[in-house]
Design a protein around this motif. Structure first.
Motif, PDB file in Angstrom:
ATOM      1  N   THR A  12       4.602  -8.836   2.183  1.00  0.00           N
ATOM      2  CA  THR A  12       3.698  -7.845   2.625  1.00  0.00           C
ATOM      3  C   THR A  12       4.409  -6.783   3.283  1.00  0.00           C
ATOM      4  OG1 THR A  12       1.792  -9.348   2.994  1.00  0.00           O
ATOM      5  CG2 THR A  12       1.779  -7.358   4.201  1.00  0.00           C
ATOM      6  N   LEU A  13       4.241  -5.553   2.818  1.00  0.00           N
ATOM      7  CA  LEU A  13       4.981  -4.410   3.210  1.00  0.00           C
ATOM      8  C   LEU A  13       3.773  -3.586   3.884  1.00  0.00           C
ATOM      9  CD1 LEU A  13       6.979  -2.169   3.574  1.00  0.00           C
ATOM     10  CD2 LEU A  13       5.975  -1.335   1.360  1.00  0.00           C
ATOM     11  N   LEU A  26       8.923   0.753  -0.484  1.00  0.00           N
ATOM     12  CA  LEU A  26       8.044   0.523  -1.478  1.00  0.00           C
ATOM     13  C   LEU A  26       8.658   0.458  -2.733  1.00  0.00           C
ATOM     14  CD1 LEU A  26       5.222  -0.296  -2.265  1.00  0.00           C
ATOM     15  CD2 LEU A  26       4.495   2.231  -1.994  1.00  0.00           C
ATOM     16  N   ASN A  27       9.343   1.581  -3.224  1.00  0.00           N
ATOM     17  CA  ASN A  27       9.857   1.677  -4.276  1.00  0.00           C
ATOM     18  C   ASN A  27      10.786   0.483  -4.654  1.00  0.00           C
ATOM     19  OD1 ASN A  27       8.395   3.874  -5.006  1.00  0.00           O
ATOM     20  ND2 ASN A  27       9.841   5.253  -4.211  1.00  0.00           N
ATOM     21  N   THR A  28      11.652   0.315  -3.670  1.00  0.00           N
ATOM     22  CA  THR A  28      12.837  -0.813  -3.724  1.00  0.00           C
ATOM     23  C   THR A  28      11.937  -2.258  -4.146  1.00  0.00           C
ATOM     24  OG1 THR A  28      14.164   0.017  -2.154  1.00  0.00           O
ATOM     25  CG2 THR A  28      14.431  -2.271  -2.481  1.00  0.00           C
ATOM     26  N   LEU A  29      11.040  -2.430  -3.450  1.00  0.00           N
ATOM     27  CA  LEU A  29       9.982  -3.779  -3.704  1.00  0.00           C
ATOM     28  C   LEU A  29       9.304  -3.613  -5.301  1.00  0.00           C
ATOM     29  CD1 LEU A  29       8.413  -4.120  -0.223  1.00  0.00           C
ATOM     30  CD2 LEU A  29      10.162  -5.850  -1.309  1.00  0.00           C
ATOM     31  N   LYS A  30       8.950  -2.655  -5.584  1.00  0.00           N
ATOM     32  CA  LYS A  30       8.435  -2.446  -6.911  1.00  0.00           C
ATOM     33  C   LYS A  30       9.417  -2.569  -7.919  1.00  0.00           C
ATOM     34  CE  LYS A  30       4.128   0.486  -5.955  1.00  0.00           C
ATOM     35  NZ  LYS A  30       3.786   1.996  -6.178  1.00  0.00           N
ATOM     36  N   THR A  31      10.481  -1.996  -7.728  1.00  0.00           N
ATOM     37  CA  THR A  31      11.627  -1.990  -8.741  1.00  0.00           C
ATOM     38  C   THR A  31      12.139  -3.526  -8.857  1.00  0.00           C
ATOM     39  OG1 THR A  31      12.659   0.193  -8.133  1.00  0.00           O
ATOM     40  CG2 THR A  31      13.932  -1.326  -9.463  1.00  0.00           C
ATOM     41  N   GLU A  51       4.518 -11.862  -5.207  1.00  0.00           N
ATOM     42  CA  GLU A  51       3.513 -10.922  -5.062  1.00  0.00           C
ATOM     43  C   GLU A  51       3.745 -10.081  -3.889  1.00  0.00           C
ATOM     44  OE1 GLU A  51      -1.157 -11.914  -3.728  1.00  0.00           O
ATOM     45  OE2 GLU A  51      -0.228 -13.185  -5.039  1.00  0.00           O
ATOM     46  N   LEU A  52       3.404  -8.972  -4.336  1.00  0.00           N
ATOM     47  CA  LEU A  52       3.614  -7.798  -3.306  1.00  0.00           C
ATOM     48  C   LEU A  52       2.137  -7.181  -2.617  1.00  0.00           C
ATOM     49  CD1 LEU A  52       5.319  -5.747  -1.734  1.00  0.00           C
ATOM     50  CD2 LEU A  52       5.234  -4.027  -3.784  1.00  0.00           C
ATOM     51  N   ASP A  53       2.273  -7.348  -1.360  1.00  0.00           N
ATOM     52  CA  ASP A  53       0.795  -6.967  -0.725  1.00  0.00           C
ATOM     53  C   ASP A  53       1.125  -5.674  -0.194  1.00  0.00           C
ATOM     54  OD1 ASP A  53      -1.707  -6.774   0.342  1.00  0.00           O
ATOM     55  OD2 ASP A  53      -1.369  -8.289   1.679  1.00  0.00           O
ATOM     56  N   VAL A  54       0.562  -4.774  -0.309  1.00  0.00           N
ATOM     57  CA  VAL A  54       0.785  -3.455   0.626  1.00  0.00           C
ATOM     58  C   VAL A  54      -0.314  -3.178   1.526  1.00  0.00           C
ATOM     59  CG1 VAL A  54       1.571  -1.032   0.401  1.00  0.00           C
ATOM     60  CG2 VAL A  54       2.242  -2.735  -1.419  1.00  0.00           C
ATOM     61  N   ILE A  55      -0.032  -3.165   2.913  1.00  0.00           N
ATOM     62  CA  ILE A  55      -0.862  -2.617   3.934  1.00  0.00           C
ATOM     63  C   ILE A  55      -0.580  -1.188   4.095  1.00  0.00           C
ATOM     64  CG2 ILE A  55      -2.098  -3.328   6.085  1.00  0.00           C
ATOM     65  CD1 ILE A  55      -2.384  -5.533   3.731  1.00  0.00           C
TER      66      ILE A  55
END
Length: 134
Positions: A12-13, A26-31, A51-55
């Motif tokens: 989770t970010l 966020l871009n680092t995690l998406k990449t 799984e990336l969860d963005v809050i």
């Protein structure tokens, strides 16, 4: 032989879209997430999928999430995570009034109990690289 597949680790970010540092994380995690998917398709040495969860701000962690995060990092870092807090109780009451005091970006690896507070891109990459593989 039947084998259960491991569920994906959840990262989770806690993100502030107006912050360049948070956008960079966020871009680092998406990449990293895309790389994990593409390497598994191309046959290269796989990296762990997650799984990336963005809050996004103004939303923050729930009181239970905050307590878990503080268990992961240690209660001595409460002031680093929630500005103006000296105790877990302080942190919970400060966040009930509004989540602006919560440090963003903060990345939480719920499955493995790890947290990166602030815009430490190197630490986020290490967190992703050391996720357990299937």
């Amino acid at each position: 032989m039947f084998r259960f597949h491991k569920t994906l680790d959840v990262l989770t970010l806690f993100h502030a879209p107006s912050s360049p540092a948070s956008v960079s994380i966020l871009n680092t995690l998406k990449t990293a997430s895309a790389h994990a998917t593409s390497s598994s398709l191309t046959g290269k040495k796989p990296t762990a999928s997650f799984e990336l969860d963005v809050i996004e701000a103004p939303n923050g962690p729930t009181p239970d999430q905050l307590k878990s995060i503080l268990e992961f990092v240690g209660k001595n870092r409460v002031g680093e995570l929630v500005k103006g807090a000296n105790t877990v109780g302080d942190a919970v009451s400060i966040l009930k009034r509004g989540s602006d005091a919560f440090t963003r970006p903060t990345v939480v690896d719920w499955n493995n109990g790890r947290v990166v507070i602030g815009p430490d891109e190197k630490a986020v990459k290490k967190l992703v690289e050391t996720l357990p593989r299937d």
